[in-house]
Design a protein around this motif. Sequence first.
Motif, PDB file in Angstrom:
ATOM      1  N   GLY A   1       0.798  -1.226   0.000  1.00 26.26           N
ATOM      2  CA  GLY A   1       0.000   0.000   0.000  1.00 26.26           C
ATOM      3  C   GLY A   1       0.822   1.264   0.000  1.00 26.26           C
ATOM      4  O   GLY A   1       0.401   2.302   0.516  1.00 26.26           O
ATOM      5  N   VAL A   2       2.009   1.199  -0.593  1.00 16.17           N
ATOM      6  CA  VAL A   2       2.913   2.357  -0.644  1.00 16.17           C
ATOM      7  C   VAL A   2       2.436   3.327  -1.721  1.00 16.17           C
ATOM      8  O   VAL A   2       2.131   2.909  -2.847  1.00 16.17           O
ATOM      9  CB  VAL A   2       4.350   1.884  -0.933  1.00 16.17           C
ATOM     10  CG1 VAL A   2       5.257   3.063  -1.254  1.00 16.17           C
ATOM     11  CG2 VAL A   2       4.889   1.100   0.254  1.00 16.17           C
ATOM     12  N   PRO A   3       2.377   4.625  -1.426  1.00 17.47           N
ATOM     13  CA  PRO A   3       1.957   5.599  -2.432  1.00 17.47           C
ATOM     14  C   PRO A   3       2.980   5.731  -3.558  1.00 17.47           C
ATOM     15  O   PRO A   3       4.139   6.070  -3.314  1.00 17.47           O
ATOM     16  CB  PRO A   3       1.827   6.914  -1.643  1.00 17.47           C
ATOM     17  CG  PRO A   3       2.705   6.726  -0.439  1.00 17.47           C
ATOM     18  CD  PRO A   3       2.659   5.265  -0.119  1.00 17.47           C
ATOM     19  N   THR A   4       2.567   5.436  -4.767  1.00 13.53           N
ATOM     20  CA  THR A   4       3.446   5.484  -5.934  1.00 13.53           C
ATOM     21  C   THR A   4       2.599   5.699  -7.175  1.00 13.53           C
ATOM     22  O   THR A   4       1.361   5.770  -7.086  1.00 13.53           O
ATOM     23  CB  THR A   4       4.268   4.180  -6.052  1.00 13.53           C
ATOM     24  OG1 THR A   4       5.226   4.310  -7.098  1.00 13.53           O
ATOM     25  CG2 THR A   4       3.371   2.984  -6.317  1.00 13.53           C
ATOM     26  N   GLY A   5       3.236   5.826  -8.321  1.00 15.78           N
ATOM     27  CA  GLY A   5       2.503   6.028  -9.566  1.00 15.78           C
ATOM     28  C   GLY A   5       1.966   4.722 -10.123  1.00 15.78           C
ATOM     29  O   GLY A   5       2.459   3.632  -9.831  1.00 15.78           O
ATOM     30  N   ARG A   6       0.945   4.824 -10.946  1.00 16.00           N
ATOM     31  CA  ARG A   6       0.421   3.644 -11.640  1.00 16.00           C
ATOM     32  C   ARG A   6       1.468   3.156 -12.637  1.00 16.00           C
ATOM     33  O   ARG A   6       2.278   3.931 -13.128  1.00 16.00           O
ATOM     34  CB  ARG A   6      -0.875   3.999 -12.374  1.00 16.00           C
ATOM     35  CG  ARG A   6      -2.029   4.400 -11.471  1.00 16.00           C
ATOM     36  CD  ARG A   6      -3.208   4.879 -12.302  1.00 16.00           C
ATOM     37  NE  ARG A   6      -2.843   6.100 -13.039  1.00 16.00           N
ATOM     38  CZ  ARG A   6      -3.429   6.496 -14.166  1.00 16.00           C
ATOM     39  NH1 ARG A   6      -4.372   5.750 -14.733  1.00 16.00           N
ATOM     40  NH2 ARG A   6      -3.054   7.622 -14.757  1.00 16.00           N
ATOM     41  N   SER A   7       1.415   1.861 -12.944  1.00 16.89           N
ATOM     42  CA  SER A   7       2.416   1.305 -13.851  1.00 16.89           C
ATOM     43  C   SER A   7       1.890   0.072 -14.555  1.00 16.89           C
ATOM     44  O   SER A   7       0.892  -0.539 -14.134  1.00 16.89           O
ATOM     45  CB  SER A   7       3.694   0.939 -13.080  1.00 16.89           C
ATOM     46  OG  SER A   7       3.465  -0.158 -12.217  1.00 16.89           O
ATOM     47  N   ARG A   8       2.575  -0.279 -15.640  1.00 11.86           N
ATOM     48  CA  ARG A   8       2.313  -1.515 -16.369  1.00 11.86           C
ATOM     49  C   ARG A   8       3.659  -2.164 -16.689  1.00 11.86           C
ATOM     50  O   ARG A   8       4.579  -1.497 -17.158  1.00 11.86           O
ATOM     51  CB  ARG A   8       1.553  -1.251 -17.673  1.00 11.86           C
ATOM     52  CG  ARG A   8       0.181  -0.624 -17.490  1.00 11.86           C
ATOM     53  CD  ARG A   8      -0.833  -1.625 -16.943  1.00 11.86           C
ATOM     54  NE  ARG A   8      -2.151  -0.981 -16.803  1.00 11.86           N
ATOM     55  CZ  ARG A   8      -2.559  -0.355 -15.697  1.00 11.86           C
ATOM     56  NH1 ARG A   8      -1.746  -0.273 -14.648  1.00 11.86           N
ATOM     57  NH2 ARG A   8      -3.768   0.186 -15.640  1.00 11.86           N
ATOM     58  N   THR A   9       3.770  -3.465 -16.442  1.00 14.42           N
ATOM     59  CA  THR A   9       4.976  -4.214 -16.773  1.00 14.42           C
ATOM     60  C   THR A   9       4.743  -4.992 -18.058  1.00 14.42           C
ATOM     61  O   THR A   9       3.707  -5.653 -18.208  1.00 14.42           O
ATOM     62  CB  THR A   9       5.353  -5.182 -15.641  1.00 14.42           C
ATOM     63  OG1 THR A   9       5.597  -4.423 -14.440  1.00 14.42           O
ATOM     64  CG2 THR A   9       6.607  -5.975 -15.991  1.00 14.42           C
ATOM     65  N   VAL A  10       5.694  -4.896 -18.986  1.00 15.15           N
ATOM     66  CA  VAL A  10       5.541  -5.531 -20.291  1.00 15.15           C
ATOM     67  C   VAL A  10       6.786  -6.376 -20.589  1.00 15.15           C
ATOM     68  O   VAL A  10       7.910  -5.877 -20.575  1.00 15.15           O
ATOM     69  CB  VAL A  10       5.346  -4.491 -21.413  1.00 15.15           C
ATOM     70  CG1 VAL A  10       5.207  -5.188 -22.769  1.00 15.15           C
ATOM     71  CG2 VAL A  10       4.126  -3.616 -21.130  1.00 15.15           C
TER      72      VAL A  10
ATOM     73  N   THR B   1       4.571   5.833   5.857  1.00 10.65           N
ATOM     74  CA  THR B   1       3.743   5.353   4.747  1.00 10.65           C
ATOM     75  C   THR B   1       4.518   4.554   3.707  1.00 10.65           C
ATOM     76  O   THR B   1       3.915   3.824   2.915  1.00 10.65           O
ATOM     77  CB  THR B   1       3.056   6.537   4.037  1.00 10.65           C
ATOM     78  OG1 THR B   1       4.059   7.383   3.442  1.00 10.65           O
ATOM     79  CG2 THR B   1       2.207   7.334   5.010  1.00 10.65           C
ATOM     80  N   VAL B   2       5.845   4.694   3.702  1.00  7.15           N
ATOM     81  CA  VAL B   2       6.660   4.024   2.695  1.00  7.15           C
ATOM     82  C   VAL B   2       7.618   3.020   3.321  1.00  7.15           C
ATOM     83  O   VAL B   2       7.569   1.811   3.038  1.00  7.15           O
ATOM     84  CB  VAL B   2       7.459   5.044   1.858  1.00  7.15           C
ATOM     85  CG1 VAL B   2       8.413   4.329   0.894  1.00  7.15           C
ATOM     86  CG2 VAL B   2       6.518   5.958   1.089  1.00  7.15           C
ATOM     87  N   VAL B   3       8.510   3.494   4.180  1.00 10.06           N
ATOM     88  CA  VAL B   3       9.579   2.646   4.690  1.00 10.06           C
ATOM     89  C   VAL B   3       9.047   1.534   5.587  1.00 10.06           C
ATOM     90  O   VAL B   3       9.359   0.351   5.399  1.00 10.06           O
ATOM     91  CB  VAL B   3      10.639   3.488   5.426  1.00 10.06           C
ATOM     92  CG1 VAL B   3      11.713   2.597   6.048  1.00 10.06           C
ATOM     93  CG2 VAL B   3      11.272   4.486   4.464  1.00 10.06           C
ATOM     94  N   GLY B   4       8.228   1.892   6.575  1.00  9.98           N
ATOM     95  CA  GLY B   4       7.677   0.887   7.481  1.00  9.98           C
ATOM     96  C   GLY B   4       6.920  -0.211   6.745  1.00  9.98           C
ATOM     97  O   GLY B   4       7.206  -1.408   6.931  1.00  9.98           O
ATOM     98  N   PRO B   5       5.934   0.142   5.901  1.00 16.52           N
ATOM     99  CA  PRO B   5       5.212  -0.893   5.163  1.00 16.52           C
ATOM    100  C   PRO B   5       6.090  -1.721   4.223  1.00 16.52           C
ATOM    101  O   PRO B   5       5.876  -2.923   4.069  1.00 16.52           O
ATOM    102  CB  PRO B   5       4.175  -0.086   4.372  1.00 16.52           C
ATOM    103  CG  PRO B   5       3.971   1.160   5.169  1.00 16.52           C
ATOM    104  CD  PRO B   5       5.316   1.471   5.744  1.00 16.52           C
ATOM    105  N   THR B   6       7.076  -1.086   3.593  1.00 21.01           N
ATOM    106  CA  THR B   6       7.953  -1.821   2.686  1.00 21.01           C
ATOM    107  C   THR B   6       8.801  -2.834   3.435  1.00 21.01           C
ATOM    108  O   THR B   6       8.927  -4.004   3.020  1.00 21.01           O
ATOM    109  CB  THR B   6       8.860  -0.850   1.913  1.00 21.01           C
ATOM    110  OG1 THR B   6       8.051   0.005   1.103  1.00 21.01           O
ATOM    111  CG2 THR B   6       9.840  -1.601   1.015  1.00 21.01           C
TER     112      THR B   6
END
Length: 430
Positions: free
Chosen positions: A114-123, A244-249
Amino acid sequence: MRVLLLGGGGREHALALGLAADPAVDQLIAAPGNPGIAEVAQLRPVRATDPESVAALAVEVRADLVVVGPEAPLVAGVADAVRAKGIPCFGPSGAAARIEGSKAFAKDVMAVAGVPTGRSRTVDNPGSGVGSALVAQALDEFGPPYVVKDDGLAAGKGVVVTGDRSAALEHAAGCGRVVVEEYLAGPEVSLFVVTDGETALPLLPAQDFKRVGDGDTGPNTGGMGAYAPLPWLPPGTVDEVMATVVGPTLAEMRRRGTPFGGLLYVGLAITGHGPRVIEFNARFGDPETQVVLALLETPLAGLLHAAATGTLAGHPPLRWRTGAAVTVVVASAGYPGTPRTGDVITGAERAGVVHAGTARRSSDGALVSAGGRVLSGTGVGADLATARAAAYELVDAIDLPGAHHRTDIAALAAAGRLAAPDRQNPPTTA
């Protein structure tokens, strides 16, 4: 304490200076090192991406701590091999280093955590007909500026950010696997976090400059300069990122059975919706390390040893010098394309000059260029303007034929003309 430092770039020279200044360090060995590192450490040859070779060297020199600088050895599993010999190592396991070694893996970790980041697609296979169509679909979905990232390690050159759709497609086609992302607007911040997998201590936030030219023009590079601290960063931002980032990661990495211990580099965009993660790295960044460690007053070896031995919770609070630091990178002719090497360098003997791509010529011992980013000048002062002047004084004294550097590193921040965007209501999705 005997410390073995692995690597030979600017980041490692900055680490070597910090480690050598720690009173607890009796002997510093660097492998393979560079001419600048040789001033404060004993140099040894090694195949840095060969785990068994590095582990054997650590045993030979009776290291009490191994510090791995670059990402490639970490992804190759060097830290695992060193720890298997019973020697503490600052750096994540090969499995945990995938957080840098694979952009797709990092995005999956962020999504689950649940880390805030941009949407993405892997190809996969983006150069094929189906893959190319999927890339085109993702580019159309996210719109310009287009962000296309090589999934694997690319020495800081695997990312293209462009408004040219054809250029984005071309970059994707040259990769075996790509991650296409939405562009995150806002000033970028690099946050280094020292962690033993449970406890995490943030260092000072810094900002680096990726584009080769003044005004953020031209292609991306490994970094043309950096500064710290960031007077424009909203208060509480670091605490927010840790929560919001480090702890959850870190929690998600533990849940997967691959706890992350070492240096977690959090690359952020400070958007109108708050901090958003651009990328994770599994090691110190270059050139941000030069400015962050220049301001760290806490002994470095003790800090890294605590992280490597799982005792970071008992480490004293970090201490920082007052003032600011700025570093400016001097690049060789042709960089970031095909850099010219072998040119003689003069004026690099002053304190504050950090070596990255340098070597000693065998015929006469002259200092010569041996890479794209050759040196950097790191200035420290009471404020950004003073530190900036000191950095450029160092750079101006360096003579390297055909060299180039940016003239605007930290200029906006020093003039008080940089600010984070106004905070808006958070979006409904990350």
